[in-house]
Design an enzyme around this catalytic site. Sequence first.
Site, PDB file in Angstrom:
ATOM      1  CG  HIS A 130      -1.801   1.182   1.340  1.00  0.00           C
ATOM      2  ND1 HIS A 130      -3.102   1.188   0.923  1.00  0.00           N
ATOM      3  CD2 HIS A 130      -1.553   2.427   1.810  1.00  0.00           C
ATOM      4  CE1 HIS A 130      -3.629   2.390   1.137  1.00  0.00           C
ATOM      5  NE2 HIS A 130      -2.704   3.167   1.677  1.00  0.00           N
ATOM      6  CD  GLU A 131       1.475   3.605   3.692  1.00  0.00           C
ATOM      7  OE1 GLU A 131       1.676   4.674   3.092  1.00  0.00           O
ATOM      8  OE2 GLU A 131       0.421   3.363   4.333  1.00  0.00           O
TER       9      GLU A 131
ATOM     10  CG  HIS B 272       0.377   6.329  -0.628  1.00  0.00           C
ATOM     11  ND1 HIS B 272      -0.639   7.076  -1.176  1.00  0.00           N
ATOM     12  CD2 HIS B 272      -0.196   5.605   0.376  1.00  0.00           C
ATOM     13  CE1 HIS B 272      -1.776   6.808  -0.526  1.00  0.00           C
ATOM     14  NE2 HIS B 272      -1.534   5.922   0.410  1.00  0.00           N
TER      15      HIS B 272
ATOM     16  CD  GLU C  99      -5.561   5.332   0.347  1.00  0.00           C
ATOM     17  OE1 GLU C  99      -4.585   6.096   0.500  1.00  0.00           O
ATOM     18  OE2 GLU C  99      -5.726   4.309   1.039  1.00  0.00           O
TER      19      GLU C  99
HETATM   20 ZN    ZN Z   1      -2.931   5.257   1.808  1.00  0.00          ZN
END
Ligand code: ZN
Length: 501
Positions: free
Chosen positions: A265-266, A269, A295
């Site tokens: 997830h990170e 980003h 996101e």
């Molecule tokens: Zn996030």
Amino acid sequence: MTDALTRLKARLGDVADLSKAAALLSWDQQTYMPRGGVGARAEQLATLSRLAHELFCDAETGRLLDAATPAAERLPYDSDDASLVRVARRDYERERRLPADFVAELSRASSTARAAWAEARQRSDFALFQPHLERIVALVRRQAEHLGYADHPYDALLDLYEPDLRTAEVRALFAELRAGLAPLVRAVAARPDAVDDALLQRGYDEAAQIRAGERIIGAIGFDFERGRQDFSAHPFCTSFAATDVRITTRVSRDQLNEALFGTLHEMGHALYEQGTSPALARTPLARGASLGMHESQSRMWENLVGRGRAFWRHFLPLLQETFPDQLGGVDVEQFYRAINRSQPSLIRVEADELTYNLHVMLRFELELALLEGALAVADLPGAWNELMQQYLGLTPPSDALGVLQDVHWSGGLIGYFPTYTLGNVISAQLYERARAELPDLDAQFAAGEFGGLLGWLHRNLHVHGRKFTPSELLQRIAGGGVQAGPYLAYLRGKFGELYSV
Ligand code: ZN
């Protein structure tokens, strides 16, 4: 380049440096700073925020913007310089509405509130956090009044994270999603034994998990020469430059998916930040377009790619090599099912794709009620628990597992949560487009090739940084506005198959 534009860029560069220094102090506070540093750090952050705000909001910035505008307006709309002047003007007009002493007060209040939240969460004692949150809510209300809004004070806050998004649009989007998701969530919850995820709880050495996660994101394209990963209570990504992007994670011996998917997830980003054009460095354009767009990137890699079969056809052997005792006899199908198990749960960041958005809707409802004054902070834990029961059929056994789980409110981030669901929705729209243009994506993933998708995202989204608004980007890439359809179709297809519902 005109003289005014050169001087404007120099000034914006100084503002960017001050802001990034503040971001570094904040990163340090959440990763390595000893608890004793809280008071001093709050002052340091308040000073840097104030200096950045004063420099940016000074009348001289306005004069330079005015002087640079005529030449910028003769440039193509999508040129770097025209975009810089356009976006800086918009930021300037918004920031000027916030008095410098207010900005410093909010920064100081949120810095001490964040420390109080961490302790309250650790001791599961909402009373420790309550006075801090009361102050934050009062400050955020004042912030909305300073910023101004058309229909609802919440509009002013949403606009900070998702330019031009309105409360009414969020309500409508959430209503459509809830109507589509509720029957699916109920059908899946009625078949809790259809999918087994016990293999994720076989005791996984923490350090080995971190090493495996870093090998995976390195293979996908996270550049460790221009980034690093550390630990924090709440995983996040922050960028000091496209050449220095930090992500954090947390790890659990008994839940293989926590660090693994948190890291993916990170990384999503971070790839966005690492991919912004070097030409935009030290300008307000050198970051993602909005939180929702950001996101969409983390969710795409975490869920649409990372929770797919093709991805694990390539990466399961790496995990099996790391954990032969736990995963040696597991096949891709078993692993795919385990990492996609859905059941209503208490913690948002650990929630599966299907139930995740209900956690966001709950927070949206509560934030609106707090802001409107319909709900007192003292009554928040009770209201939280009531909505948890209504939306997910669960009651948190403690505030640490309920109202105290997220860091956001302690940092003054009200109006932020809806961008998570917006990101999910947009991720499906962008992914649908990418798949149409790159029809063999699954075969590429299975062969360990991620450059096709990453390159497509770079070209269409990452490189532009903040040059375009989220709706301009969606229009350019997907040819329309925010649509729930692709996301609902994706969830129905995936969970319908997994659960035979
Ligand atoms: Zn996030």
